[in-house]
Design a protein around this motif. Structure first.
Motif, PDB file in Angstrom:
ATOM      1  N   PRO A 178     -20.930  20.056  34.548  1.00  0.00           N
ATOM      2  CA  PRO A 178     -20.982  18.686  34.819  1.00  0.00           C
ATOM      3  C   PRO A 178     -22.335  17.530  35.125  1.00  0.00           C
ATOM      4  N   GLU A 232     -15.631   7.361  29.564  1.00  0.00           N
ATOM      5  CA  GLU A 232     -15.058   7.600  30.532  1.00  0.00           C
ATOM      6  C   GLU A 232     -15.117   9.661  30.282  1.00  0.00           C
ATOM      7  N   TYR A 233     -15.902   9.955  29.091  1.00  0.00           N
ATOM      8  CA  TYR A 233     -17.032  11.414  29.240  1.00  0.00           C
ATOM      9  C   TYR A 233     -18.041  11.104  29.744  1.00  0.00           C
ATOM     10  N   ALA A 234     -18.854  11.911  30.235  1.00  0.00           N
ATOM     11  CA  ALA A 234     -19.889  11.980  31.176  1.00  0.00           C
ATOM     12  C   ALA A 234     -20.965  12.115  30.164  1.00  0.00           C
ATOM     13  N   ARG A 257     -11.277  22.833  40.031  1.00  0.00           N
ATOM     14  CA  ARG A 257     -13.349  22.872  40.235  1.00  0.00           C
ATOM     15  C   ARG A 257     -13.443  25.034  40.201  1.00  0.00           C
ATOM     16  N   PHE A 265     -11.145  13.101  49.464  1.00  0.00           N
ATOM     17  CA  PHE A 265     -10.758  13.414  47.732  1.00  0.00           C
ATOM     18  C   PHE A 265     -11.485  12.943  47.542  1.00  0.00           C
ATOM     19  N   LEU A 266     -11.033  13.945  46.524  1.00  0.00           N
ATOM     20  CA  LEU A 266     -12.169  14.117  45.186  1.00  0.00           C
ATOM     21  C   LEU A 266     -12.615  13.750  44.249  1.00  0.00           C
ATOM     22  N   GLY A 267     -13.231  13.223  42.858  1.00  0.00           N
ATOM     23  CA  GLY A 267     -13.613  12.749  42.391  1.00  0.00           C
ATOM     24  C   GLY A 267     -13.217  13.520  41.143  1.00  0.00           C
ATOM     25  N   LYS A 268     -14.476  13.748  39.954  1.00  0.00           N
ATOM     26  CA  LYS A 268     -14.128  14.266  38.673  1.00  0.00           C
ATOM     27  C   LYS A 268     -15.140  14.124  38.214  1.00  0.00           C
ATOM     28  N   THR A 269     -15.760  14.892  36.647  1.00  0.00           N
ATOM     29  CA  THR A 269     -16.109  14.348  35.621  1.00  0.00           C
ATOM     30  C   THR A 269     -15.186  14.800  34.544  1.00  0.00           C
TER      31      THR A 269
END
Lengths: 631, 170
Positions: A314, A336-338, A455, A618-622
């Motif tokens: 990521p 929204e996309y990295a 993940r 609480f995890l975020g995301k890519t």
């Protein structure tokens, strides 16, 4: 048959065509005496063993439609009783059929089946409650761009607006905004014609659900011969399998952009899977050292193990200077996309009308994804980008390091099992143990648990990972998806052929379990080897477990979903500590493989894991990549 | 001023009052930012003297000010109420100039110095330009903010985004 009742349907269950011999299922906890042991009625294996009985004129409306389904290659039907003429006829044609416990979950089963096979499947229910029970999962299929055929019976046209009897419903307005095409069939003579409309919509362009509803005058009409049906031709004459091919000049322009780029990346999404473009994708990527990151409702069309995969890299996404969206039907918005603000964007899509939506593009190519990638493979020159490949590898290593840190931290919790422990150990079992890493097809569902699971879950071949909550975010259909995926793997449909018969793994949360948990019974009935992992943290919703509203987010604690599985003909495991998970997983897998039953592993977590101060929290995301589910 | 495609991108020209001691610098800043709007990275863009406002990530409003005296690009109050994440945000900023970062993403201290200042309970990002390459500086600053949101905050601090930026909760 127009007066077919539920009772009649059950006695006619011999028409079911799903494959596989079944026997009695014993449950250790069903100890009420031998006469009360959970068992399959003889009628089920008898029915499953019956040969197909294709219809011939004179045919009823349901039979005519079923014949179209057979000719068009409908791969499976997942339904509940209702719409009897149609579902019985589809079954008689020899199309694999499955009957479940709720229409919603069966709709999800069809969706899950399609997401890992790329083949068209149908769902069906009765005109009123059955149909409306499907709504959440039709919407989920629509968001995922699934070519799902939604069928439902309907009342007679002659009874419109009368509320005569029961189940008055106007179906078509209900699915507006969540389908590609829909039609209430009015004129029996046009049944075949509209069936062709349906399959044309399902098989061309960007897929989405198609909804047909059958009033009594249509499904019950008897046609003495083909003269009573308009457009009754060979199905090959009513649509084409031709695909749009790219403008050669635009392919040349893209080849030039790739040649000038230092760090190009392909976002390989839904359209790559449905156009079966994975070989062309690999060829393009390898020829010019183009990174590939996946997005969409299924994963595996570009292996995570490939040196050019960016799905688990990521932190490298922001380095890409050229982003080529291929079949990205559900487009992200800026942010929204990295990717970086300076990246150039190219979109390859069969629908010109969607190119430029949300993300302005530097180049648009209207084409079938496979055709465009094949053309591109000839247009680009060989290039090596060692620095870019090294950056991908470093980012991958960094990501795995982060995951490892989460895992080690989570092992410190011994009063419950943390999702990071489940996710890491499941990953070890599936990809680094005795199983071939490509073998097991997985349904990644749930909400909080999914943020960890994604993940750690990997995909090494097409259709290996079904991304449950993709875009619509429904957490409830997970057991439905799992049933459909299990059916696909048991039959070895499409990309699942090489893995035919193996157990699958489904993952959900305790909230998600509530919506489709009864399908454990359906899994047991059809002898589906499913390891169903339920993360049980005694709560749902966004962590806000204090204050007056808390009761609305909390369940009773330590609920025994494993015992529910046993009570429904499956098996259960209850895991309360980290060290118990792997042994339970191994037992569950072995039982599923050997006894052909679903095994539910009830993993006792706790809601506090999501709260502040409880690392990793609480995890975020890519996105895009392995963590993606919004787009 | 020719608008053309800029109008379609929602670009508006704003205040034209004399404001800058460095007209060439601010024109360079404006040109780079305006190009992001032309390309659709920003979905709206307006210049008001040395202040630039634009709609950008997640359709949210952003502001960049050019401070001619300090030769700095300033994103005022870009991280409101940062209590829970301030330490991590500062770490992230330092990491952007770290040696282990790919060269093409590394902030070159000879060309730009970045820091957070705390004002009225919010973190303001200050990017001081060294060497006078304003085009490079704007691109670097924009991508720094981009990365801060789409990678650092999105991945590591989703709850902060929910609370301060109205990102969806589920």
């Amino acid at each position: 048959m127009s007066n077919a009742s539920r009772r009649n349907f059950l006695t006619r269950a011999g028409a079911l065509a799903a494959a596989g011999a079944v026997g009695a299922v014993k449950s250790a906890s069903a100890a009420a005496g031998p006469e009360r042991t959970i068992k399959l009625p003889d009628a089920i294996p008898t029915a499953l063993g019956m040969p197909a009985k294709p219809a011939a004129f004179p045919m009823r409306g349901g039979q005519v439609f079923a014949k179209v389904c057979k000719d068009e290659g409908l791969a499976a039907l997942f339904c509940c009783p209702g719409n009897y003429d149609v579902i019985n006829s589809i079954c008689d044609e020899g199309i694999p059929c499955y009957g479940g416990r709720t229409e919603g979950a069966m709709c999800a089963a069809a969706d899950g089946f399609i997401r890992v096979t790329g083949e068209i499947a149908a769902t069906s229910g009765t005109e009123g409650p059955g149909f409306t029970n499907m709504i959440m999962n039709i919407a989920a299929a629509n968001a995922a761009r699934t070519p799902l055929l939604v069928l439902a019976s309907n009342k007679r046209i002659s009874e419109d607006d009368t509320e005569m009897g029961i189940q008055t419903a106007f179906q078509q307005p209900t699915t507006e905004g969540m389908r590609k095409y829909g039609k209430r069939l009015i004129d029996p003579a046009r049944l075949y014609e509209y069936s062709s409309y349906a399959f044309r919509a399902l098989k061309t362009g960007v897929p989405r659900p198609v909804h047909l509803d059958f009033p009594g005058e249509v499904y019950g009409k008897t046609f003495k011969d083909s003269s009573e049906l308009k457009f009754y031709y060979d199905t090959a004459r009513v649509h084409t399998d031709a695909k749009p091919h790219p403008d050669p000049k635009r392919i040349e322009r893209l080849a030039t952009m790739i040649q000038k780029s230092q760090r190009p990346i392909i976002v390989a999404s839904t359209g790559v899977f449905y156009s079966r473009a994975w070989d062309a994708l690999k060829k393009v990527a390898e020829k010019a050292d183009i990174a590939v990151v996946e997005s969409g409702c299924s994963r595996g069309h570009f292996s995570d193990a490939h040196r050019l995969s960016a799905s688990t890299s990521p932190s490298a996404l922001h380095s890409a200077d050229l982003v080529i969206f291929v079949g990205q039907y559900c487009m992200p918005n800026v942010g929204e996309y990295a990717f970086s603000a300076d990246a150039q964007y190219v979109r390859i899509d069969p629908d010109a009308g969607d190119i430029g939506r949300n993300m302005p593009i530097d180049l648009g190519i209207v084409s079938c994804e496979k055709a465009a990638l094949e053309a591109l493979s000839f247009a680009i020159g060989s290039q090596r980008r060692e620095a870019w490949v090294a950056e991908l590898a470093a980012a991958r290593e960094k990501f795995e390091g982060e995951n490892d840190t989460y895992y080690k931290t989570a092992l410190g919790y011994t009063d419950a099992i943390h999702p990071a422990v489940m996710a890491r150990q499941l990953s070890d079992f599936l990809y680094r143990g005795d199983l071939a890493k490509e073998q097991t097809t997985v349904v990644a569902g749930g909400y909080g648990i999914a943020r960890y699971m994604r993940r750690f879950l990997r995909a090494y071949r097409p259709g290996q990972l079904c991304n449950g909550a993709y875009q619509y975010g429904a957490i409830g259909p997970d057991l439905g998806y799992s049933f459909g995926v299990a059916a696909a793997v048991q039959m070895g449909v499409g990309p699942q052929a090489a893995y035919k018969g193996h157990p699958i793994v489904g993952i959900t949360g305790d909230a998600g379990f509530a919506y489709s948990g009864m399908e454990l019974e359906t899994m047991a009935k059809y002898r589906m080897p499913v390891v169903m992992i339920v993360y049980n943290n005694n709560a749902w919703g966004i962590p806000n477990y204090a204050g007056k509203a808390a009761h609305m987010y909390l369940f009773q604690e330590n609920l025994r979903y494993d015992k529910m599985a046993e009570a429904l003909g499956g098996r259960g495991e209850y895991v309360t500590q980290p060290e118990e998970f792997m042994p339970a997983l191994k037992r569950a897998y072995q039982i599923a493989a050997k006894d052909r039953v679903p095994v539910l592993i009830n993993c006792q977590g706790k809601k506090e894991f999501w709260q502040r101060g409880n690392s990793p929290g609480f995890l975020g995301k890519t996105e895009p990549g392995c963590m993606a589910y919004d787009h | 001023m020719k608008l053309g495609p800029r109008q379609a991108a929602g670009i508006q020209s704003g205040d034209k009052s004399p404001h800058s001691k460095m007209p060439a610098a601010i024109d360079a800043v404006n040109a780079v930012l305006e190009n992001y709007a032309r390309r659709g990275v920003f979905t709206s863009f307006v210049r008001e003297g040395s202040r630039f406002r634009f709609t950008w990530l997640w359709n949210r409003p952003f502001e960049l000010r050019f401070d001619a005296r300090q030769r700095a690009l300033v994103f005022p109050a870009i991280l409101p109420k940062p209590a829970d994440i301030e330490k991590e945000a500062r770490r992230f900023l330092r990491s952007c100039a770290a040696e282990d970062r790919p060269v093409h993403r590394r902030i070159d201290p000879e060309r730009m110095a970045v820091s957070f200042t705390k004002q009225k309970g919010a973190l303001t990002l200050v990017c001081r330009v060294r060497g006078g390459d304003y085009e490079h500086a704007v691109r670097t600053a924009i991508n720094l903010v981009n990365e801060m949101f789409v990678l650092f905050l999105n991945t590591e601090h989703p709850r902060y985004l929910m609370e301060q930026f109205e990102r969806p909760e589920d």
